[in-house]
Design a protein around this motif. Structure first.
Motif, PDB file in Angstrom:
ATOM      1  N   PHE A  84     -12.309   1.267   1.132  1.00  0.00           N
ATOM      2  CA  PHE A  84     -11.849   0.665  -0.104  1.00  0.00           C
ATOM      3  C   PHE A  84     -12.875  -0.321  -0.640  1.00  0.00           C
ATOM      4  O   PHE A  84     -13.372  -1.179   0.102  1.00  0.00           O
ATOM      5  N   PRO A 118       0.769   5.700  -1.102  1.00  0.00           N
ATOM      6  CA  PRO A 118      -0.145   6.800  -1.437  1.00  0.00           C
ATOM      7  C   PRO A 118      -0.350   6.939  -2.947  1.00  0.00           C
ATOM      8  O   PRO A 118      -1.447   7.271  -3.392  1.00  0.00           O
ATOM      9  N   GLN A 162      -9.053   3.042  -5.491  1.00  0.00           N
ATOM     10  CA  GLN A 162      -8.048   3.951  -4.947  1.00  0.00           C
ATOM     11  C   GLN A 162      -8.375   4.435  -3.533  1.00  0.00           C
ATOM     12  O   GLN A 162      -7.548   5.069  -2.897  1.00  0.00           O
ATOM     13  N   GLY A 163      -9.571   4.136  -3.086  1.00  0.00           N
ATOM     14  CA  GLY A 163      -9.933   4.516  -1.737  1.00  0.00           C
ATOM     15  C   GLY A 163     -10.656   5.853  -1.668  1.00  0.00           C
ATOM     16  O   GLY A 163     -10.424   6.747  -2.484  1.00  0.00           O
ATOM     17  N   GLN A 206       0.198   4.520  -5.549  1.00  0.00           N
ATOM     18  CA  GLN A 206      -0.312   3.347  -6.269  1.00  0.00           C
ATOM     19  C   GLN A 206      -1.467   2.647  -5.564  1.00  0.00           C
ATOM     20  O   GLN A 206      -2.088   1.748  -6.130  1.00  0.00           O
ATOM     21  N   GLY A 207      -1.736   3.028  -4.330  1.00  0.00           N
ATOM     22  CA  GLY A 207      -2.829   2.388  -3.603  1.00  0.00           C
ATOM     23  C   GLY A 207      -2.458   0.991  -3.149  1.00  0.00           C
ATOM     24  O   GLY A 207      -1.294   0.705  -2.880  1.00  0.00           O
ATOM     25  N   LEU A 208      -3.454   0.133  -3.097  1.00  0.00           N
ATOM     26  CA  LEU A 208      -3.257  -1.247  -2.650  1.00  0.00           C
ATOM     27  C   LEU A 208      -3.029  -2.138  -3.860  1.00  0.00           C
ATOM     28  O   LEU A 208      -3.879  -2.236  -4.738  1.00  0.00           O
ATOM     29  N   GLN A 209      -1.887  -2.808  -3.865  1.00  0.00           N
ATOM     30  CA  GLN A 209      -1.563  -3.675  -4.993  1.00  0.00           C
ATOM     31  C   GLN A 209      -1.201  -5.066  -4.498  1.00  0.00           C
ATOM     32  O   GLN A 209      -0.444  -5.216  -3.538  1.00  0.00           O
ATOM     33  N   SER A 263     -12.182  10.929  -4.100  1.00  0.00           N
ATOM     34  CA  SER A 263     -11.135  10.474  -3.188  1.00  0.00           C
ATOM     35  C   SER A 263     -11.400  10.973  -1.764  1.00  0.00           C
ATOM     36  O   SER A 263     -10.892  10.395  -0.807  1.00  0.00           O
ATOM     37  N   GLU A 299     -10.691   5.606   5.961  1.00  0.00           N
ATOM     38  CA  GLU A 299     -10.579   5.408   4.519  1.00  0.00           C
ATOM     39  C   GLU A 299     -11.297   4.120   4.134  1.00  0.00           C
ATOM     40  O   GLU A 299     -11.159   3.103   4.815  1.00  0.00           O
ATOM     41  N   GLN A 316       0.836  -1.192   0.000  1.00  0.00           N
ATOM     42  CA  GLN A 316       0.000   0.000   0.000  1.00  0.00           C
ATOM     43  C   GLN A 316       0.873   1.245   0.000  1.00  0.00           C
ATOM     44  O   GLN A 316       1.674   1.459   0.917  1.00  0.00           O
TER      45      GLN A 316
END
Lengths: 114, 116
Positions: B90, A39, B108-109, A41-44, B9, B88, A37
């Motif tokens: 998701f 900022p 992206q949340g 690319q987010g969650l990968q 966002s 946040e 995680q």
């Protein structure tokens, strides 16, 4: 029932070093997945292990590797650290009955690469 | 390839107001859909999930979501926001046709702010 645990919680490394993160799944869970995680690319998704075998792999370079032990505990290793590897690394466990099964996440390991 | 889009966002609501967080997915077959919440310095906690049973799914903490195939949406709602809902959120999808993979694809949340 204890939740997913991850150690260490925080880690500071310098570029070029390697790091090993550990994840202990919920008792009885045989599948462990790892996520990165950041900022930007987010969650990968990194990879998933089931019964000591890698079942699926995300789009990450070979510097990222993992393994799973017979007790389902998993480790992930990042070699030759880069600044961009700074992230929160989350692991998740599930019993592994199907894709709709709930994954339970640990608190994460926050890695800072200087 | 599957993808998830969360519109907005940042969402700000007043305490007691309706919470609406939007999620749209792209998939050739109806996927499994999940909403997770993340509080600061914590991991992800499952709020609710859709796995092809009832289209209206009720979750924890008063949240619910409705699966709309025609709109490829799975929006999250809560009738009355509480200060403790600030976090946040998701949206995630997995592919039921991909075997038993645990791979989740996340949006992206959306950061939810609740004003007193």
């Amino acid at each position: 029932k204890a939740g997913v645990t991850q150690t260490p919680r925080y880690l500071i490394k310098t570029r070029g070093q390697q790091v090993t993160l550990s994840c202990s799944p919920i008792s009885g869970h045989r599948s462990v997945s790892w996520y990165q995680q950041t900022p930007g690319q987010g969650l990968q998704f990194l990879f998933e292990y089931f019964s000591e075998t890698q079942r699926n792999k995300g789009n990450f370079p070979g510097r990222f590797s993992g393994r799973q032990f017979s007790n389902s505990r998993s480790e992930m290793n990042v070699s030759t650290l880069e600044l961009g590897d700074s992230a929160l690394y989350l692991c998740a466990s599930r019993r592994a009955g199907g894709s709709g099964e709930t994954q339970y996440f640990g608190p994460g390991t926050r890695l800072l690469v200087l | 390839a599957q993808s998830v889009t969360q519109l907005g966002s940042h969402v700000s609501v007043s305490e007691g107001a309706l919470v609406l967080l939007r999620c749209n997915y792209s998939s050739s077959v109806p996927p499994y859909l999940f909403w997770y919440v993340q509080y600061p310095n914590q991991g992800l906690q499952l709020l609710l999930k859709y796995t092809s049973a009832a289209t209206l799914v009720k979750g924890i903490n008063g949240f619910e979501a409705e699966f709309k195939k025609s709109e490829t949406s799975f929006h999250l709602t809560k009738p009355s926001a509480h200060m403790s809902d600030a976090a946040e959120y998701f949206c995630a999808v997995s592919d039921p046709g991909s075997g038993n993979t645990g791979k989740l694809i996340f949006g992206q949340g959306t950061t939810l702010q609740v004003k007193p």
